[in-house]
Design a protein around this motif. Structure first.
Motif, short mmCIF file in Angstrom:
data_model
loop_
_atom_site.label_atom_id
_atom_site.label_comp_id
_atom_site.label_asym_id
_atom_site.label_seq_id
_atom_site.Cartn_x
_atom_site.Cartn_y
_atom_site.Cartn_z
N GLN A 143 0.94 -1.25 -0.06
CA GLN A 143 -0.05 -0.07 -0.01
C GLN A 143 0.88 1.14 0.09
O GLN A 143 0.50 2.41 0.60
CB GLN A 143 -1.03 -0.06 1.26
CG GLN A 143 -2.13 -1.12 1.01
CD GLN A 143 -3.24 -0.53 1.94
OE1 GLN A 143 -3.19 -0.42 2.99
NE2 GLN A 143 -4.58 -0.50 1.22
N VAL A 184 -12.39 -3.80 2.30
CA VAL A 184 -11.51 -4.91 3.06
C VAL A 184 -11.87 -6.25 2.70
O VAL A 184 -11.18 -6.99 2.56
CB VAL A 184 -11.91 -4.65 4.70
CG1 VAL A 184 -11.29 -5.95 5.30
CG2 VAL A 184 -11.05 -3.43 5.02
N VAL A 187 -9.54 -8.04 0.22
CA VAL A 187 -8.37 -8.35 0.65
C VAL A 187 -8.21 -10.02 0.65
O VAL A 187 -9.14 -10.60 1.00
CB VAL A 187 -8.16 -7.99 1.91
CG1 VAL A 187 -6.63 -8.51 2.63
CG2 VAL A 187 -7.90 -6.53 1.93
N VAL A 191 -4.59 -13.47 3.68
CA VAL A 191 -3.98 -12.31 4.36
C VAL A 191 -4.71 -11.33 5.13
O VAL A 191 -4.41 -10.74 6.35
CB VAL A 191 -3.58 -11.03 3.25
CG1 VAL A 191 -2.99 -10.01 3.57
CG2 VAL A 191 -2.72 -11.81 2.00
N1 CAA Z 1 2.55 -8.02 6.55
C1 CAA Z 1 3.59 -8.71 6.47
N2 CAA Z 1 4.00 -9.26 5.44
C2 CAA Z 1 3.05 -9.36 4.36
C3 CAA Z 1 1.79 -8.96 4.38
C4 CAA Z 1 1.34 -8.30 5.83
N3 CAA Z 1 0.08 -7.63 5.93
N4 CAA Z 1 1.11 -8.91 3.51
C5 CAA Z 1 1.83 -9.80 2.41
N5 CAA Z 1 3.11 -9.85 3.08
C6 CAA Z 1 4.39 -10.61 2.60
C7 CAA Z 1 3.97 -11.96 2.05
O1 CAA Z 1 4.06 -12.79 3.22
C8 CAA Z 1 5.08 -12.34 1.11
O2 CAA Z 1 6.43 -12.41 1.63
P1 CAA Z 1 7.43 -13.32 1.08
O3 CAA Z 1 7.95 -12.35 -0.25
O4 CAA Z 1 8.58 -13.22 1.98
O5 CAA Z 1 6.90 -14.54 0.67
C9 CAA Z 1 5.08 -10.87 0.26
O6 CAA Z 1 4.78 -9.97 1.34
C10 CAA Z 1 4.44 -10.71 -0.93
O7 CAA Z 1 2.98 -11.09 -0.57
P2 CAA Z 1 2.07 -11.80 -1.81
O8 CAA Z 1 2.68 -13.27 -1.81
O9 CAA Z 1 0.79 -11.99 -1.07
O10 CAA Z 1 2.24 -11.02 -2.93
P3 CAA Z 1 1.38 -10.40 -4.01
O11 CAA Z 1 2.08 -9.72 -5.19
O12 CAA Z 1 0.56 -11.74 -4.79
O13 CAA Z 1 0.33 -9.74 -3.04
C11 CAA Z 1 -0.29 -7.89 -1.79
C12 CAA Z 1 0.88 -8.47 -2.36
C13 CAA Z 1 -1.23 -7.28 -3.14
C14 CAA Z 1 0.15 -6.70 -1.05
C15 CAA Z 1 -1.37 -8.76 -1.21
O14 CAA Z 1 -0.60 -9.21 -0.06
C16 CAA Z 1 -2.39 -7.88 -0.44
O15 CAA Z 1 -3.40 -7.78 -1.13
N6 CAA Z 1 -2.25 -7.35 0.97
C17 CAA Z 1 -3.20 -6.70 1.44
C18 CAA Z 1 -2.86 -5.58 1.72
C19 CAA Z 1 -3.87 -4.72 2.62
O16 CAA Z 1 -3.83 -4.95 3.82
N7 CAA Z 1 -4.64 -4.16 1.89
C20 CAA Z 1 -5.66 -3.21 2.88
C21 CAA Z 1 -6.94 -3.01 2.00
S1 CAA Z 1 -8.12 -2.25 3.01
C22 CAA Z 1 -7.92 -0.78 3.17
O17 CAA Z 1 -7.02 -0.31 2.48
C23 CAA Z 1 -8.79 0.08 4.05
C24 CAA Z 1 -7.98 0.63 5.25
O18 CAA Z 1 -7.72 1.85 5.38
C25 CAA Z 1 -7.58 -0.24 6.47
#
Ligand code: CAA
Length: 239
Positions: A143, A184, A187, A191
């Motif tokens: 993000q 949300v 997501v 995750v």
């Molecule tokens: N904390 C720590 N590490 C995380 C993580 C987290 N929250 N999410 C992902 N990772 C790590 C994974 O474990 C992975 O680690 P490695 O490379 O060591 O294996 C790495 O990050 C990559 O993750 P993905 O395999 O999932 O990679 P991707 O490219 O397929 O997807 C992503 C990445 C798009 C970020 C996906 O993980 C995702 O959608 N995450 C959610 C992000 C999130 O919280 N968004 C909030 C949306 S809601 C909102 O925004 C409202 C608000 O205001 C709160």
């Protein structure tokens, strides 16, 4: 009767906010981007008029606010709620994913504030509440675009708060945590399950829990509160 305008006000936190403001006695208008079916359903259920425009478009905001005000009277309360995510790790993020989020989440706030601020200054009353995010304070994997905009809203709002205090206009940010909305819901479940483990209260917020805080900051009673960021995140992050 005070008039409140909520951007992105037909779904999620915005819809709950529009509804809560109406329940508190405001004349409310809500904007939406493109989902007219959902917006019309919302309008039918609540009686709240809905207006479609792109908050990223400066001219559309000016013209849209004029259309709202022709129907409701001058806007006293602006809730900058419209926002999107285009989550991706930075090393995979496209120029488009960066730009769309900046233009809507941050540009939209500027465009809307610019469209209402002169009237609020003239009338010597205003309440502006912008929707930040816990992730603008803590950062979040995937993000960098979204968190940048939500952090920027804080600096923007503090500056506008200083400019506007002498005109009885307050400008504040609410920083919700993970809330039970479609955003949300998008997501990936695994995750989200991991993230939920980091929320001491142990659940998502309801949109109504965020809306109640907007109603308070919009009220006459909150006239001495300006330039703040109010976290509502179930203890996930304590800045
Ligand atoms: N904390 C720590 N590490 C995380 C993580 C987290 N929250 N999410 C992902 N990772 C790590 C994974 O474990 C992975 O680690 P490695 O490379 O060591 O294996 C790495 O990050 C990559 O993750 P993905 O395999 O999932 O990679 P991707 O490219 O397929 O997807 C992503 C990445 C798009 C970020 C996906 O993980 C995702 O959608 N995450 C959610 C992000 C999130 O919280 N968004 C909030 C949306 S809601 C909102 O925004 C409202 C608000 O205001 C709160």
């Amino acid at each position: 009767m005070r008039v409140a305008l909520v951007t992105g006000g037909t779904a999620g936190i915005g819809a709950a906010t529009a509804q809560a403001l109406q329940d508190a006695g405001y004349r409310v208008a809500a904007t939406y981007g493109s989902n007219s079916d959902a917006a019309n359903r919302f309008s039918k259920q609540t009686g709240i008029p809905v207006f479609a425009w792109n908050v990223a478009d400066f001219g559309a905001c000016r013209e849209g606010v004029a259309r709202v005000e022709a129907q409701t009277g001058p806007v006293d309360v602006l809730v900058n709620n419209a926002g999107i995510t285009r989550d991706a790790m930075l090393h995979k993020m496209s120029d488009e994913q960066w730009r769309e989020v900046i233009d809507i989440n941050l540009g939209g706030c500027f465009n809307m504030c610019r469209a209402v601020i002169e009237g609020m200054r003239e009338r010597r009353f205003g309440r502006i509440v912008s929707m930040g995010s816990v992730n603008g304070l803590s950062g979040q994997v995937g993000q960098s675009n979204y968190a940048a905009t939500k952090a920027a809203l804080i600096g923007f709002s503090k500056s506008l708060a200083l400019e506007s205090a002498s005109r009885n206009i307050t400008v504040n940010v609410i920083a919700p945590g993970y809330t039970d909305t479609a955003m949300v819901g998008a997501v990936p479940p695994d995750v989200l399950a991991t993230i939920l483990k980091t929320v001491p209260v142990g659940r998502l917020a309801t949109p109504a829990e965020i809306a109640r805080a907007v109603v308070f900051l919009a009220s006459e009673d909150a006239g001495f509160i300006t330039g703040i960021t109010l976290s509502i995140n179930g203890g996930k992050y304590m800045p």
